[in-house]
Design an enzyme around this catalytic site. Structure first.
Site, short mmCIF file in Angstrom:
data_model
loop_
_atom_site.label_atom_id
_atom_site.label_comp_id
_atom_site.label_asym_id
_atom_site.label_seq_id
_atom_site.Cartn_x
_atom_site.Cartn_y
_atom_site.Cartn_z
N HIS A 188 13.02 -2.84 -1.08
CA HIS A 188 12.57 -2.66 -2.45
C HIS A 188 13.43 -3.53 -3.36
CE1 HIS A 188 10.72 -0.67 -5.86
NE2 HIS A 188 11.92 -0.58 -6.39
N ARG A 245 0.85 -1.19 0.00
CA ARG A 245 0.00 0.00 0.00
C ARG A 245 0.88 1.24 0.00
NH1 ARG A 245 -4.29 -1.38 -1.79
NH2 ARG A 245 -5.15 0.62 -1.17
#
Ligand code: GRF
Length: 217
Positions: free
Chosen positions: A123, A105
């Protein structure tokens, strides 16, 4: 709780607390759980909170007796309301670190500011390359020879916060996105627990917008 006597003074160190946010598989969460247990960190995973009720990672956390909660984004009409509910679910645990591990999100500025300096993410690229989604296919399409993963502090700008740790993998000529993702994920499972522990222990610190070793200056 550890009690340390130092020149007559008594310092009380409470267990550091981690809250992990997930949306799916939870393999990074599991890597942190396993490393914390194997290395007997003086830190506890206080809770795992998922934005998806059916996230597989919830079962892994429950099996390890870690408190879990679901804050389902579908129950909220906008991002602000979801983030207020999410912060309300996290705050009672008083976390030293909030760890995003496959949490899918986008977070509002208010949420990011509320947890500033204690909110980190992993990431699957060598930031600042390949911000956003679909990083492995984009790396292959760009013809890069090296790819990897980055642990970073979360700021208002997507995937742009101060870099805590990175790992590099080669891109092979016959790689498809799945093969490359698997190679990167193996590295993620190494660097994320390391980064979490280094931050909790104060070996890495945020100084003037960059993460540096506490021993440097
Ligand atoms: C990982 O590749 C992570 O880098 C990205 O989402 C994936 C989550 O995987 N943010 P998992 O849920 O930790 O297995």
């Amino acid at each position: 709780m550890a009690v340390v006597s130092f020149c007559g003074a008594v310092k009380i160190h409470r267990m550091k607390r981690i809250v992990i946010l997930i949306s799916g598989r939870g393999s990074n969460m599991e890597a942190i759980m396993r490393t914390a247990a194997a290395e007997r960190w003086t830190a506890q995973i206080a809770a795992v909170i998922s934005s998806q009720p059916d996230a597989a990672g919830l079962d892994i956390a429950r099996a390890a007796d870690i408190p879990t909660a679901v804050v389902n984004h579908r129950d909220y009409s906008n991002r602000e309301q979801f983030d207020v509910a999410l912060a309300a679910a996290i705050d009672p645990y008083q976390p030293d670190l909030v760890v995003l591990a496959g949490f899918m999100r986008l977070l509002t500025d208010n949420f990011v500011h509320h947890f500033a300096g204690r909110l980190i993410n992993i990431h699957p690229s060598l930031l600042p390359s390949f911000i956003g989604l679909d990083t492995h296919q984009r790396a292959i399409d760009a013809g890069v020879k090296f790819h990897g993963a980055t642990v970073h502090f979360v700021t208002s700008e997507l995937d742009c916060g101060p870099i805590v740790a990175q790992a590099v993998v080669p891109v092979h000529v016959n790689d498809d996105a799945a093969a490359l993702a698997a190679r990167v994920l193996e590295k993620e499972h190494q660097i994320y627990p390391r980064a979490v522990h280094d931050l909790l222990e104060g070996r890495l610190v945020l100084r003037e917008g960059r993460v540096v070793s506490a021993e440097v200056g």
